[in-house]
Every structure is written in C-alpha cells, then in structure tokens.
Design a protein around this motif. Structure first.
Motif: not given
Length: 184
Positions: A9-14, A16-21, A60-69
């Motif tokens: 359940m922490y994936w969506p939180l991670l 958000f944190i990744l995108l924000f920072f 890098l951020i958008l690629s990681l965020a896409s993977f997390m999504v």
C-alpha cells in the motif's frame, strides 16, 4: 494475502513523494541555471525539464514514476481479481492504465523544446488515459467491490477525485486551444 496487500500500500505514497521532490529538484536546477521564470510566475512542469542538465533528471523521474504507477495498477488489478473474479472491465482498466503510463515515459523522453509532437502525444495519452482509468476504477469499485471489500465512502471519494481530475483536464484543454502560440 492481506499482509502482502498491506505491504504494497506504500507504492502510491512513494510515487507521490518521488514526483513531489523530483519536480521541485528539477525546478530548483532549472531556476539556478535561469532556464525558467522565478516566482511569482510559475513555469509549466515540462519547462523544468526542457534543457540540460535538468532534462536528464526530469526523464529519470518520469520513467521511475511510470514504473511505480505500473506496479500500483498491477497490484490493484490483482486485488480486484482476488476479491471478485477476473473481468473484462478490470483487464481493460489495466491495459488503459499501462498505455497512460507509457504516455508519461514519452513526456519525459521527448522534451517539448526539441520534439514537440511526441511530447504532446505522450501528454495527451497520459492525461486522457489516466482520466479513463480513473473512471473505470470508479465503475469497478461500484460494481464489484461494494459491499464485499469496502463501503460507498471509498467509491464517493474516488468519484469526487475523478470528477475533479476530469474537470481540470477539460478546462486545461479548453484554455490551450485558443492559445496555440504557447508552444511556438
């Protein structure tokens, strides 16, 4: 199975944190190089990743965020199957979510200052795909998970978020149509 679901359940939180920072880091770098305007004006998010060196971090951020999504959507897909059974609607939501996630990768990989068309295709795919995915999740929640898994409060919360997101996308599109000079 419940313990495994709780641990994910922490994936969506991670996410958000990744995108924000990540976006603020890109903004800070682009501001320090004077690649974007400073407050009180704010640049478009894509402006903060349009030039080097911040473009590499942006990608890098958008690629990681896409993977997390993708991981989050897969976990939700399996969650629905676990609590209900496999349905075409759940599979369609997962496929559309994957396509929207690929749109995010396109946005990150193609800076709008270099290759505008692939960037806009990626943005359109990401935003419209995410909106459709959100509506499908509301329908899935309504039809398949109430009252077995959660109550109507979750459905109403999801519905409110999807309505707000859809309104924001529609308003953004309507405001950009009369102003094509923004991209020139």
């Amino acid at each position: 199975m419940k313990e495994a679901l709780k641990s994910h359940m922490y994936w969506p939180l991670l996410f958000f944190i990744l995108l924000f920072f990540g976006f603020f880091a890109c903004y800070g770098i682009s501001l320090s190089y004077q690649h974007v305007v400073s407050p009180p004006e704010w640049p478009f998010v894509s402006d903060t990743g349009a030039r080097s060196p911040e473009s590499t971090l942006f990608t890098l951020i958008l690629s990681l965020a896409s993977f997390m999504v993708l991981i989050t959507m897969y976990l939700y897909y399996k969650y629905v199957i676990h609590h209900h059974h496999p349905t075409k609607l759940n599979t369609a939501a997962f496929v559309i979510g994957c396509i929207a996630s690929f749109g995010v990768v396109l946005v990150g990989a193609f800076q709008w200052t270099v290759l505008l068309i692939p960037h806009l295709i990626g943005a359109f795919t990401a935003f419209i795909g995410a909106m459709i995915y959100g509506w499908l999740i509301v329908i899935i929640s309504w039809r398949q998970l109430v009252p077995h898994v959660h109550g109507m409060a979750i459905v109403y919360c999801r519905l409110a978020l999807v309505i707000l997101g859809s309104a924001a996308i529609i308003i953004s599109i309507l405001l950009l149509i009369p102003a094509p000079h923004v991209f020139v």
